[in-house]
Design an enzyme around this catalytic site. Sequence first.
Site, short mmCIF file in Angstrom:
data_model
loop_
_atom_site.label_atom_id
_atom_site.label_comp_id
_atom_site.label_asym_id
_atom_site.label_seq_id
_atom_site.Cartn_x
_atom_site.Cartn_y
_atom_site.Cartn_z
N ARG A 24 6.80 1.14 13.25
CA ARG A 24 7.97 0.43 12.53
C ARG A 24 8.66 -0.67 13.18
NH1 ARG A 24 5.24 3.97 8.09
NH2 ARG A 24 4.87 5.89 9.49
N ASP A 82 1.44 -15.77 7.35
CA ASP A 82 0.89 -17.17 6.92
C ASP A 82 0.90 -17.40 5.24
OD1 ASP A 82 0.52 -17.36 9.71
OD2 ASP A 82 -2.01 -17.48 9.13
N GLU A 131 12.02 -9.24 2.24
CA GLU A 131 11.18 -8.22 3.41
C GLU A 131 12.50 -7.34 2.40
OE1 GLU A 131 10.25 -8.07 7.54
OE2 GLU A 131 10.12 -5.47 7.30
N ASN A 175 8.36 -5.30 -0.18
CA ASN A 175 7.94 -4.15 0.44
C ASN A 175 6.34 -4.40 0.90
OD1 ASN A 175 7.80 -1.83 1.52
ND2 ASN A 175 8.79 -0.62 0.56
N PRO A 222 0.69 -1.59 -0.01
CA PRO A 222 -0.04 0.01 0.38
C PRO A 222 0.49 1.18 -0.14
CG PRO A 222 -0.18 -0.92 1.48
CD PRO A 222 0.52 -1.81 1.21
N ASN A 223 0.39 1.83 -0.54
CA ASN A 223 0.62 4.03 -0.90
C ASN A 223 1.53 3.53 -2.01
OD1 ASN A 223 -1.37 4.65 0.78
ND2 ASN A 223 -0.19 3.78 2.17
N ARG A 273 12.45 5.01 12.83
CA ARG A 273 11.66 5.64 12.88
C ARG A 273 10.14 5.69 13.81
NH1 ARG A 273 8.86 5.21 7.28
NH2 ARG A 273 7.45 6.62 7.89
N HIS A 284 12.55 -2.94 2.93
CA HIS A 284 12.32 -0.99 3.39
C HIS A 284 12.72 0.00 2.74
CE1 HIS A 284 9.15 -3.39 5.86
NE2 HIS A 284 9.80 -3.79 5.90
N ILE A 285 12.35 0.92 2.48
CA ILE A 285 13.17 2.51 1.16
C ILE A 285 13.93 2.77 3.14
CG2 ILE A 285 12.94 4.36 0.30
CD1 ILE A 285 10.29 2.38 -0.80
N SER A 286 12.68 3.16 3.94
CA SER A 286 13.05 4.12 4.99
C SER A 286 14.26 3.07 5.90
CB SER A 286 12.33 4.15 5.55
OG SER A 286 11.30 3.91 5.51
N ARG A 304 5.13 10.57 -2.89
CA ARG A 304 4.63 10.39 -1.16
C ARG A 304 5.77 11.02 -0.21
NH1 ARG A 304 4.98 4.87 1.25
NH2 ARG A 304 3.88 5.19 3.09
N TYR A 335 11.07 8.97 1.66
CA TYR A 335 10.89 7.92 0.65
C TYR A 335 11.67 8.33 -1.04
CZ TYR A 335 7.32 5.57 3.31
OH TYR A 335 7.08 6.07 4.36
N ALA A 385 2.46 -0.34 5.12
CA ALA A 385 2.08 -0.54 6.23
C ALA A 385 1.99 -2.10 6.94
CB ALA A 385 1.27 0.57 6.75
N HIS A 393 3.41 -4.08 9.72
CA HIS A 393 3.14 -4.65 10.87
C HIS A 393 2.00 -4.62 11.54
CE1 HIS A 393 6.38 -1.42 9.96
NE2 HIS A 393 6.54 -0.67 9.51
C1 DQA Z 1 7.92 0.94 4.39
C2 DQA Z 1 8.18 1.61 5.66
C3 DQA Z 1 6.35 1.05 6.21
O1 DQA Z 1 6.43 1.16 7.56
C4 DQA Z 1 5.24 2.58 5.91
O2 DQA Z 1 4.98 1.87 6.08
C5 DQA Z 1 5.66 1.98 4.13
C6 DQA Z 1 7.09 1.86 3.83
C7 DQA Z 1 9.31 1.59 3.98
O3 DQA Z 1 9.47 1.00 2.76
O4 DQA Z 1 10.59 1.87 4.21
O5 DQA Z 1 4.74 2.04 3.99
O6 DQA Z 1 7.71 -0.13 4.04
#
Ligand code: DQA
Length: 138
Positions: free
Chosen positions: A108, A84, A95, A71, A9-10, A104, A97-99, A17, A22, A74, A77
Site C-alpha cells: 500500500r 492516465d 488523492e 479515493n 472499490p469496496n 500499513r 485515503h482514509i487510512s 468493512r 476505516y 486498491a 496501487h
Molecule cells: C484506502 C487504502 C487502500 O490501500 C485500500 O485498498 C482501500 C482504502 C483508504 O482509504 O485508506 O480500499 O484507499
Amino acid sequence: MKILILNGPNLNLLGKREPGVYGSRGFDDYFEELQKRYPNLELAYFQSNVEGELINKLHECGFDFDGIVFNAGAYTHTSIALQDAIRAIKSPVIEVHISNVHQREEFRHKSMISSACKGVICGFGLDSYRLAIEALLA
Ligand code: DQA
C-alpha cells in the site's frame, strides 16, 4: 464551484468493512454532513467497484468540475489506466485515503496515481475528504 467526490472499490461498504481500519460510519451519512458544511459548493458523489466506470466518470467530470477528490481504493496501487485518466483531464485531482497507507502493508506504500494528482491526503479517517476539499478551496 463544482467538486466531485469519487470513491473506488469496496468503499461502498464503509461502516461495515473493517471498522477498525476505516471506521463505523457509512459514506452516505458523511456526504450529507459535507453538503451541510459547504452549502455553497455543488458537491457530487459517485462510487464504483469497476475500474472502467471510474475512468468514465473522470472523463465525464474532468473538463468542467473545479476539482475531484479521489479515493481509488486498491486501484491506487495497481492502475496505470487511472493514472492516465487523471493526466488526460483538466480538473485538479486530490488523492485521498482514509487510512494512513504508509503505516500499513508495504504494497500500500506505492501509489500509481499520486504522480498525476495535485496532492495527497491520507490517514485522517473520513476527515481526509474534508481536508481535500479545503485544499481545493485554498
Ligand atoms: C484506502 C487504502 C487502500 O490501500 C485500500 O485498498 C482501500 C482504502 C483508504 O482509504 O485508506 O480500499 O484507499
